[in-house]
Design an enzyme around this catalytic site. Structure first.
Site, short mmCIF file in Angstrom:
data_model
loop_
_atom_site.label_atom_id
_atom_site.label_comp_id
_atom_site.label_asym_id
_atom_site.label_seq_id
_atom_site.Cartn_x
_atom_site.Cartn_y
_atom_site.Cartn_z
N GLU A 1 -4.74 31.40 -12.34
CA GLU A 1 -5.75 31.43 -13.43
C GLU A 1 -6.21 29.76 -13.72
O GLU A 1 -6.93 29.40 -13.69
CB GLU A 1 -6.55 32.59 -14.38
CG GLU A 1 -6.85 33.46 -13.42
CD GLU A 1 -8.06 33.90 -12.68
OE1 GLU A 1 -9.38 32.60 -13.39
OE2 GLU A 1 -8.38 34.70 -11.46
N GLU B 1 -5.45 25.67 -22.28
CA GLU B 1 -7.12 25.93 -22.58
C GLU B 1 -7.26 26.84 -23.36
O GLU B 1 -8.58 27.17 -24.24
CB GLU B 1 -6.28 28.24 -21.43
CG GLU B 1 -6.23 27.60 -20.34
CD GLU B 1 -5.39 28.85 -19.40
OE1 GLU B 1 -6.88 29.33 -19.43
OE2 GLU B 1 -4.80 28.61 -18.80
N ASP C 1 -0.61 29.75 -13.55
CA ASP C 1 -0.67 31.38 -13.01
C ASP C 1 -1.52 30.56 -12.41
O ASP C 1 -2.12 29.42 -12.44
CB ASP C 1 -0.53 31.93 -13.63
CG ASP C 1 -1.93 31.76 -14.71
OD1 ASP C 1 -2.31 31.28 -15.04
OD2 ASP C 1 -2.28 33.57 -14.95
N ARG D 1 2.17 36.58 -18.80
CA ARG D 1 1.54 37.38 -17.28
C ARG D 1 2.33 36.64 -16.32
O ARG D 1 2.56 35.86 -15.92
CB ARG D 1 -0.21 36.27 -17.11
CG ARG D 1 -0.56 37.03 -18.20
CD ARG D 1 -2.15 36.84 -17.74
NE ARG D 1 -3.33 37.32 -18.75
CZ ARG D 1 -4.17 36.55 -19.68
NH1 ARG D 1 -2.87 35.18 -20.05
NH2 ARG D 1 -3.87 36.70 -21.04
N TYR E 1 5.37 32.91 -20.93
CA TYR E 1 3.91 32.80 -20.75
C TYR E 1 4.14 34.90 -20.08
O TYR E 1 5.26 35.10 -19.86
CB TYR E 1 4.30 32.06 -19.59
CG TYR E 1 2.52 32.25 -18.93
CD1 TYR E 1 1.06 31.99 -20.10
CD2 TYR E 1 2.37 32.62 -17.59
CE1 TYR E 1 0.28 32.96 -19.62
CE2 TYR E 1 0.95 33.26 -17.18
CZ TYR E 1 -0.28 32.80 -18.44
OH TYR E 1 -1.54 32.72 -17.90
N HIS F 1 8.12 31.47 -11.94
CA HIS F 1 7.85 32.44 -13.21
C HIS F 1 9.05 32.90 -13.54
O HIS F 1 9.70 33.32 -13.30
CB HIS F 1 7.07 32.92 -12.78
CG HIS F 1 5.46 32.09 -12.87
ND1 HIS F 1 4.57 33.00 -13.32
CD2 HIS F 1 5.24 31.08 -13.41
CE1 HIS F 1 3.87 32.33 -12.81
NE2 HIS F 1 3.41 31.28 -12.42
N ASP G 1 -2.64 27.23 -18.46
CA ASP G 1 -1.37 28.33 -18.19
C ASP G 1 -0.52 28.45 -16.61
O ASP G 1 -1.37 27.60 -15.39
CB ASP G 1 -1.82 29.76 -18.21
CG ASP G 1 -2.58 29.68 -19.68
OD1 ASP G 1 -1.78 29.45 -21.28
OD2 ASP G 1 -3.70 31.41 -19.88
#
Length: 850
Positions: A86, A9, A84, A306, A304, A350, A82
């Site tokens: 998104e 990203e 997640d 989030r 990470y 996660h 990432d």
């Protein structure tokens, strides 16, 4: 030439990962989403089962062109955004955009929780395919938000001037803020008195300590749940009677209670708790915290950021336990690892937010960090290490002192001493911060207690009494609002910071210090939401912006990600609720009233010329024709459009028949002041200063005058404030206006306008003139609070305007209460103007805001 293309990203991440993978890999950055729904239209085909229309973003067009060129030269494409929703969606959009360039079987998805060489190499050793359930969950969330924004926002804009949008989660967050504010406004404070004493032993050590009255005749006193307990001392008469009894009675220790309290470490950070702690400990806004955490993540220092899972990788857990045993000693290491249970919806794949290498202590990161990055890393490191340490043991000693007279009075004092620091050895102040507090947020502990024995007599050095008022619940801060959203199941880790930013950008809330205060616009929007909710309840329908409904939608998004339901099934269930909300939210103008206005305006033969202001053109005749066309199509005008139509009738009152004037209660608008066009004409020749920005506002003198000129052309009379500022601008640019001295006399610019003073404020300001001794200015953070300067400022504003804002009046009353002893008639003023109970000025010491 590289055989493999890797797409991440961010450019910073690309550079670091490229070092780990070597020359066979080319690493490029998508810089976020490359495709999205179109910006200027709905982009969702509801009839085709909510089929989305995706287009390349403005930035994405250039990025995709570069990535496609690179992909043509490579055999394999590794999609590494990432880990997640998104990130998964970005990976899928990249796949969709590139699948005609590279064979589909040559695409791989790699995920990792930290940017370290072992983690990256491990991820590339076992690549996977795109998780379409996770993509569907993101797609459902995006389409939900688009439908609410595109279909719900116009309803709000037509009914509330200045309102820009409603949001599926944003509006629920605003609702919580507004409901809290209403509770504060409606709160009725009750006066009460506290009683305490400064005492000491009759033999060494003779250090004094403070005790507080806790019970009278075994009845607890004070405040609980913001209400006075039955035994509370409520009147001065009660207080005087108590003091009479106490003055003639000895104080004896009735009991000394010692117990050891165990306090466990808190779990490692997840997104919400990191934002909350960074706000409280460091003063960082959630968006700032996430920006700093992103840099730490990209530098390979933390995992990470989030996440809503407390899970820790087994290797990281072993490394942390080894570090604790080696650095602090085996007595600080629990027999088994500490495990923390995540909430039901948390994704256990996660990890919690932790340092990638626990051996990298704060201050020795190995990369250059600025001060704010170092502070956040330290917070994360301390929390993680502490989470794998034994509990702290605290020796808490409570002394009870009884006074027996006509009544029995029980005083208490408590002190705590850390007998074994446990996890606090790593977490320090942050770990020890939550000392016991009473209902009013005050500490219930004294600094230290001397050795005391049951039956021991004590000497009273001073009786301590204070008049207080019960306090409403505190306003939300960004940190406490995030906590409330999380507790209610509203929003997810990736959305909290964005929600806070949206409320701020839309000007639905303001920040006073750290407290969130809803603006009138925010209050009005929530009022519309609440009115709509009442209508929906009457018809047994669900409310779109009710907390439980929103939380249920979040749960369904989780179910989509877990493959339990289809995303289109959720949309089919949700969409009717949206249409029902829109239908109930519309406040329409009465059709018969609209018909009467149409009848009035049919008589107009001479319409005002259209006026262009900025990008908009105001044309009464066209607006009238547009409204007629809408009604001709069986559409109802909104309440605001009806008001606009009525004002138009007033503007053309001279062309409307007498009978209709009476029926519609038309009133001729106030005429434009005769000197206003002259002032605007004088200013039209000057060269204005460059626009200046203060906070969120931009002040542009030229644009301001143009806007006023447009209003005058439309026949509008300017407000007193607008005229006053126009006069200020004339004086400001006087050196560019020829014969200004003569013009100043002609336009009477030197004449002071008579302002009628608000009778409720004048006596309070007058009373401040008797104050001879002011408290020393207090510094909090970068700001200095000076009571005298503040009162002088309010006095100046009051003389100019004749009034003050509600907030200024409230602050004035609070300040004056501190100086009650210097105001002879304070008791009378307190009764007449609802002033607070007298308060003591704070000691003359400098304070630093925590």
């Amino acid at each position: 030439m590289s055989k493999n293309l890797v797409i991440v990203e961010s450019p910073a991440k690309a550079k670091k990962i490229n070092k780990f993978l070597g020359k066979d890999y080319a690493v490029m950055a998508s810089v976020g989403h490359v495709r999205d729904l179109p910006a200027k239209k709905l982009g969702v085909d509801i009839e085709k089962n909510f089929e989305p229309e995706y287009v390349a973003t403005t930035r994405g067009k250039k990025v995709l062109k570069e990535i496609k060129a690179a992909a043509k030269k490579c055999e394999n494409v590794y999609l590494a955004p990432d880990p997640d929703r998104e990130g998964e969606a970005i990976a899928w959009h990249l796949f969709e955009a590139l699948k005609k360039t590279v064979p589909e079987e040559n695409f791989y998805r790699v995920t990792y929780n930290e940017i370290t060489k072992p983690a990256i190499l491990a991820a590339f050793e076992s690549p996977e395919k795109i998780d379409m359930d996770r993509v569907d969950a993101q797609q459902a969330r995006r389409i939900l938000d688009r439908l609410v924004g595109f279909k719900g926002s116009p309803v709000v804009r037509t009914q509330i001037r200045g309102a820009q949008s409603v949001g599926r989660v944003q509006t629920v967050a605003l609702r919580l803020v507004v409901e809290r504010e209403k509770g504060i406004i409606d709160f009725k404070p009750e006066t009460y008195f506290t009683v305490g004493a400064e005492v000491r032993k009759q033999e060494a050590p003779l250090d004094s300590f403070t005790v507080k009255l806790a019970r009278i005749n075994n009845e607890p006193i004070g405040v609980k749940d913001r209400k006075l307990l039955p035994g509370a001392v409520k009147t001065m008469e009660q207080l005087e009677e108590i003091q009479k009894e106490l003055n003639n009675s000895p104080l004896k220790v009735s009991d000394v209670i010692t117990k050891e309290v165990t306090r466990r470490a808190r779990p490692p950070f997840i997104t919400s708790t990191l934002q909350q702690s960074a706000s409280g400990a460091l003063g960082y806004a959630p968006s700032r915290t996430m920006g700093i955490a992103q840099k730490l993540y990209e530098n390979g220092l933390i995992t990470y950021m989030r996440t809503d899972s407390f899970n820790i990788a087994a290797t990281a857990l072993d490394e942390c336990r080894a570090f604790v045993g080696h650095s602090y000693g085996t007595e600080y290491l629990p027999e088994k690892p500490n495990f923390y249970k995540s909430k039901g919806a948390a994704q256990e794949a996660h990890e919690a937010i932790r340092p990638t290498d626990v051996a990298v202590r704060p201050g020795n990161e190995g990369v250059k960090l600025d001060a704010v990055e170092q502070k956040l890393y330290k917070l994360i490191w301390q929390r993680f290490v502490a989470s794998q340490m034994v509990p702290a043991r605290i020796a808490r000693r409570t002394v009870e002192i009884e006074v027996s007279s006509e009544n029995t009075y029980l005083f208490r004092a408590t002190s705590s001493e850390i007998s074994f620091p446990g996890y606090m050895k790593a977490s320090g102040i942050e770990g020890a911060a939550d000392k016991p507090k009473n209902d009013e947020g005050e500490s219930t502990e004294t600094i230290a207690l001397p050795p005391l024995a049951q039956g021991e007599s004590l000497d009273v050095l001073d009786w301590l009494t204070e008049q207080k008022e019960t306090k409403p619940v505190a306003r939300y801060t960004e940190a406490s609002l995030i906590k409330a959203l999380e507790e209610n199941g509203v929003g997810r880790p990736s959305t909290y910071a964005a929600i806070m930013s949206k409320l701020d950008e839309r000007e639905y809330v303001l920040k006073e210090k750290r407290a969130l205060v809803p603006t009138p616009l925010g209050m009005e929007l929530v009022e519309l939401v609440l009115k709509t909710e009442e209508k929906l309840k009457t018809d047994n329908k669900v409310d779109l912006f009710e907390v439980r409904f929103t939380a249920d939608m979040e749960t369904k998004l989780d179910d989509i990600e877990e493959g339990k339901i289809e995303w289109t099934t959720m949309m089919q269930e949700f969409y009717p609720s949206l249409l029902e909300w829109i239908d109930h939210a519309k406040e329409t103008a009465p059709p018969e009233r609209v018909a009467q206005c149409f009848e009035a305006l049919e008589n107009v033969t001479e319409w005002m010329e259209p006026v262009k202001s900025g990008r908009r053109t105001y044309d009464d005749h066209k607006t009238f024709e547009d409204f007629k066309e809408m009604v001709g199509k069986s559409e109802l005008l909104s309440k605001r459009q009806g008001e606009m139509l009525h004002k138009m009738c007033c503007r053309y009152i001279k062309q409307v028949p007498e009978g209709i004037i009476a029926k519609l209660e038309l009133v001729e608008p106030e005429a434009v002041r005769t000197d206003t066009p002259r002032k605007l004409e004088l200013l039209s020749t000057v060269k204005y200063e460059e626009p200046r920005t203060s906070g969120k506002r931009t002040y542009d003198d030229g644009k301001f005058c143009t806007s006023l000129g447009d209003q005058v052309k439309m026949g509008k009379r300017l407000s007193d404030r607008q005229v006053a500022y126009l006069d200020t601008l004339l004086t400001k640019y006087s050196d560019q206006i020829e014969n200004f001295d003569a013009i100043r006399v002609e336009l009477k610019l030197d004449e002071k306008k008579e302002v009628e003073a608000d009778p409720a404020i004048a006596p309070i300001l007058l009373a401040t003139e008797t104050i001879a001794e002011w408290a020393e200015p207090v510094k909090r953070g970068k700001r200095v609070f000076d009571d005298k300067e503040f009162i002088d400022s309010l006095s100046g504003q009051f003389k100019a305007k004749g009034t003050l804002s509600e907030r200024q009046v409230a602050a004035l009353k609070r300040t004056v209460a501190k100086y009650a002893t210097q105001i002879p008639n304070y008791a009378d003023l307190q009764e007449q103007h609802e002033l607070p109970a007298p308060r003591k000025p704070k000691p003359k010491t400098e304070e630093v805001e925590s």
